[in-house]
Design an enzyme around this catalytic site. Structure first.
Site, PDB file in Angstrom:
ATOM      1  N   PRO A   7       0.784  -1.228   0.000  1.00  0.00           N
ATOM      2  CA  PRO A   7       0.000   0.000   0.000  1.00  0.00           C
ATOM      3  C   PRO A   7       0.821   1.286   0.000  1.00  0.00           C
ATOM      4  O   PRO A   7       1.823   1.396   0.699  1.00  0.00           O
ATOM      5  CB  PRO A   7      -0.838  -0.101   1.288  1.00  0.00           C
ATOM      6  CG  PRO A   7      -0.221  -1.178   2.087  1.00  0.00           C
ATOM      7  CD  PRO A   7       0.463  -2.102   1.127  1.00  0.00           C
ATOM      8  N   ASN A   8       0.342   2.212  -0.815  1.00  0.00           N
ATOM      9  CA  ASN A   8       0.866   3.576  -0.967  1.00  0.00           C
ATOM     10  C   ASN A   8       2.155   3.673  -1.770  1.00  0.00           C
ATOM     11  O   ASN A   8       2.588   4.777  -2.101  1.00  0.00           O
ATOM     12  CB  ASN A   8       1.042   4.261   0.405  1.00  0.00           C
ATOM     13  CG  ASN A   8      -0.281   4.402   1.118  1.00  0.00           C
ATOM     14  OD1 ASN A   8      -1.225   4.941   0.547  1.00  0.00           O
ATOM     15  ND2 ASN A   8      -0.387   3.888   2.324  1.00  0.00           N
ATOM     16  N   ARG A  68       5.713  12.498  -2.404  1.00  0.00           N
ATOM     17  CA  ARG A  68       5.863  13.092  -1.062  1.00  0.00           C
ATOM     18  C   ARG A  68       6.949  12.345  -0.285  1.00  0.00           C
ATOM     19  O   ARG A  68       7.309  11.231  -0.627  1.00  0.00           O
ATOM     20  CB  ARG A  68       4.537  13.005  -0.290  1.00  0.00           C
ATOM     21  CG  ARG A  68       3.450  13.855  -0.914  1.00  0.00           C
ATOM     22  CD  ARG A  68       2.182  13.788  -0.107  1.00  0.00           C
ATOM     23  NE  ARG A  68       2.390  14.276   1.251  1.00  0.00           N
ATOM     24  CZ  ARG A  68       1.506  14.121   2.242  1.00  0.00           C
ATOM     25  NH1 ARG A  68       0.387  13.460   2.031  1.00  0.00           N
ATOM     26  NH2 ARG A  68       1.752  14.591   3.431  1.00  0.00           N
ATOM     27  N   TYR A  96      11.835   8.298   1.384  1.00  0.00           N
ATOM     28  CA  TYR A  96      11.628   7.243   0.383  1.00  0.00           C
ATOM     29  C   TYR A  96      12.308   7.501  -0.968  1.00  0.00           C
ATOM     30  O   TYR A  96      12.204   6.684  -1.875  1.00  0.00           O
ATOM     31  CB  TYR A  96      10.123   7.025   0.171  1.00  0.00           C
ATOM     32  CG  TYR A  96       9.414   6.589   1.439  1.00  0.00           C
ATOM     33  CD1 TYR A  96       9.785   5.424   2.104  1.00  0.00           C
ATOM     34  CD2 TYR A  96       8.392   7.357   1.997  1.00  0.00           C
ATOM     35  CE1 TYR A  96       9.159   5.021   3.276  1.00  0.00           C
ATOM     36  CE2 TYR A  96       7.753   6.963   3.168  1.00  0.00           C
ATOM     37  CZ  TYR A  96       8.145   5.801   3.801  1.00  0.00           C
ATOM     38  OH  TYR A  96       7.525   5.403   4.956  1.00  0.00           O
ATOM     39  N   ASN A 116       7.887  -5.778  -0.978  1.00  0.00           N
ATOM     40  CA  ASN A 116       7.868  -4.658  -0.032  1.00  0.00           C
ATOM     41  C   ASN A 116       6.421  -4.568   0.449  1.00  0.00           C
ATOM     42  O   ASN A 116       5.565  -4.003  -0.237  1.00  0.00           O
ATOM     43  CB  ASN A 116       8.300  -3.348  -0.693  1.00  0.00           C
ATOM     44  CG  ASN A 116       8.366  -2.211   0.314  1.00  0.00           C
ATOM     45  OD1 ASN A 116       7.800  -2.308   1.411  1.00  0.00           O
ATOM     46  ND2 ASN A 116       9.036  -1.132  -0.037  1.00  0.00           N
ATOM     47  N   ALA A 136       3.163  -0.896   4.850  1.00  0.00           N
ATOM     48  CA  ALA A 136       2.615  -0.899   6.221  1.00  0.00           C
ATOM     49  C   ALA A 136       2.168  -2.300   6.658  1.00  0.00           C
ATOM     50  O   ALA A 136       2.157  -2.603   7.866  1.00  0.00           O
ATOM     51  CB  ALA A 136       1.458   0.084   6.316  1.00  0.00           C
ATOM     52  N   GLU A 145      12.221  -9.908   1.689  1.00  0.00           N
ATOM     53  CA  GLU A 145      11.506  -8.686   2.075  1.00  0.00           C
ATOM     54  C   GLU A 145      12.408  -7.485   1.823  1.00  0.00           C
ATOM     55  O   GLU A 145      13.591  -7.522   2.160  1.00  0.00           O
ATOM     56  CB  GLU A 145      11.147  -8.766   3.562  1.00  0.00           C
ATOM     57  CG  GLU A 145      10.445  -7.529   4.089  1.00  0.00           C
ATOM     58  CD  GLU A 145      10.130  -7.635   5.580  1.00  0.00           C
ATOM     59  OE1 GLU A 145       9.819  -8.748   6.055  1.00  0.00           O
ATOM     60  OE2 GLU A 145      10.216  -6.610   6.251  1.00  0.00           O
ATOM     61  N   HIS A 198      12.774  -3.026   1.975  1.00  0.00           N
ATOM     62  CA  HIS A 198      12.269  -1.715   2.381  1.00  0.00           C
ATOM     63  C   HIS A 198      13.193  -0.643   1.852  1.00  0.00           C
ATOM     64  O   HIS A 198      14.416  -0.799   1.859  1.00  0.00           O
ATOM     65  CB  HIS A 198      12.192  -1.600   3.907  1.00  0.00           C
ATOM     66  CG  HIS A 198      11.200  -2.560   4.482  1.00  0.00           C
ATOM     67  ND1 HIS A 198       9.857  -2.372   4.368  1.00  0.00           N
ATOM     68  CD2 HIS A 198      11.381  -3.752   5.099  1.00  0.00           C
ATOM     69  CE1 HIS A 198       9.231  -3.395   4.930  1.00  0.00           C
ATOM     70  NE2 HIS A 198      10.130  -4.255   5.370  1.00  0.00           N
ATOM     71  N   ARG A 238      13.599   3.830  12.626  1.00  0.00           N
ATOM     72  CA  ARG A 238      12.404   4.673  12.628  1.00  0.00           C
ATOM     73  C   ARG A 238      11.538   4.370  13.875  1.00  0.00           C
ATOM     74  O   ARG A 238      12.039   3.851  14.861  1.00  0.00           O
ATOM     75  CB  ARG A 238      11.647   4.452  11.310  1.00  0.00           C
ATOM     76  CG  ARG A 238      12.522   4.823  10.081  1.00  0.00           C
ATOM     77  CD  ARG A 238      11.771   4.705   8.788  1.00  0.00           C
ATOM     78  NE  ARG A 238      10.649   5.641   8.738  1.00  0.00           N
ATOM     79  CZ  ARG A 238       9.658   5.541   7.841  1.00  0.00           C
ATOM     80  NH1 ARG A 238       9.684   4.572   6.928  1.00  0.00           N
ATOM     81  NH2 ARG A 238       8.668   6.410   7.858  1.00  0.00           N
TER      82      ARG A 238
HETATM   83  O1  CA2 Z   1      10.631   1.749   3.761  1.00  0.00           O
HETATM   84  C1  CA2 Z   1       9.775   1.091   3.192  1.00  0.00           C
HETATM   85  O2  CA2 Z   1       9.919   0.617   2.067  1.00  0.00           O
HETATM   86  C2  CA2 Z   1       8.409   0.877   3.875  1.00  0.00           C
HETATM   87  O3  CA2 Z   1       7.935  -0.420   3.508  1.00  0.00           O
HETATM   88  C3  CA2 Z   1       7.480   1.959   3.338  1.00  0.00           C
HETATM   89  C4  CA2 Z   1       6.106   1.939   4.016  1.00  0.00           C
HETATM   90  C5  CA2 Z   1       6.246   1.946   5.541  1.00  0.00           C
HETATM   91  O4  CA2 Z   1       4.965   1.811   6.142  1.00  0.00           O
HETATM   92  C6  CA2 Z   1       7.156   0.824   6.030  1.00  0.00           C
HETATM   93  O5  CA2 Z   1       7.277   0.928   7.435  1.00  0.00           O
HETATM   94  C7  CA2 Z   1       8.517   0.924   5.388  1.00  0.00           C
HETATM   95  C8  CA2 Z   1       5.284   3.178   3.612  1.00  0.00           C
HETATM   96  C9  CA2 Z   1       5.073   3.363   2.144  1.00  0.00           C
HETATM   97  C10 CA2 Z   1       4.443   4.716   1.938  1.00  0.00           C
HETATM   98  O6  CA2 Z   1       4.769   5.187   0.681  1.00  0.00           O
HETATM   99  C11 CA2 Z   1       4.701   6.532   0.467  1.00  0.00           C
HETATM  100  C12 CA2 Z   1       4.692   6.936  -0.850  1.00  0.00           C
HETATM  101  C13 CA2 Z   1       4.637   8.264  -1.158  1.00  0.00           C
HETATM  102  C14 CA2 Z   1       4.606   9.218  -0.168  1.00  0.00           C
HETATM  103  C15 CA2 Z   1       4.616   8.812   1.142  1.00  0.00           C
HETATM  104  C16 CA2 Z   1       4.651   7.475   1.471  1.00  0.00           C
END
Ligand code: CA2
Length: 145
Positions: A9-10, A17, A22, A75, A78, A99, A101, A108
């Site tokens: 997700p996301n 952002r 990221y 990946n 969340a 896995e 990230h 974090r």
């Molecule tokens: O560091 C990573 O790859 C994470 O899997 C990213 C997840 C986070 O919940 C994990 O703890 C670590 C969040 C992805 C959110 O993606 C975004 C994309 C655009 C703007 C903000 C966030």
């Protein structure tokens, strides 16, 4: 060798952002770079990309990979920190999984330090931005060949 690359997700919003956490690449940029890296490593590697914001769709995709796919890079975003369902799916299909990230989840917030997915994986790469995916592919490739 068929490798399925799953993003949770996301991650479809990457590049828009929080570039300080990221990076500034979009998910498509990351996928294209990984394809280029894979073709240099071994032109017999076939990558399939899948992104979903929905836990059940990710579980379905992992189940459908059984007997079709040699390895998975995931990946879980969340869902890393919450999903027993994705963890169980990886255990069910018995496909070597790594896995990844973008960020170093251990530097974090505390809730990001636990992964339900990592215990079912052959390894985990975190903290190297888009290079985490390349490192995961190299490790998975070497453990499968
Ligand atoms: O560091 C990573 O790859 C994470 O899997 C990213 C997840 C986070 O919940 C994990 O703890 C670590 C969040 C992805 C959110 O993606 C975004 C994309 C655009 C703007 C903000 C966030």
């Amino acid at each position: 060798m068929k490798i399925l690359v799953i993003n949770g997700p996301n991650l479809n919003m990457l590049g828009s952002r929080e570039p300080e956490i990221y990076g500034s690449s979009t998910l498509l940029d990351i996928e294209n770079e990984l394809s280029e890296f894979a073709s240099k490593l071994d032109n017999k590697i076939e990558l399939e990309f899948f992104q979903s914001n929905t836990e059940g769709e990710i579980v379905d995709k992992i189940q459908k990979a059984m007997g079709q796919i040699d390895g998975i890079i995931i990946n879980p975003a969340a869902y890393t920190h919450t999903s027993v369902a994705i963890s169980d799916a990886i255990a069910c299909v018995n496909i070597k999984t790594v896995e990844v990230h973008l960020s170093n989840i251990y530097s974090r917030e505390g809730f990001r330090h636990n992964s339900f997915i990592a215990p079912k994986c052959v390894g985990q790469v975190a903290g190297f931005g888009k290079d985490s995916y390349k490192m995961a592919l190299l490790g998975l490739y070497n453990s499968l060949k």
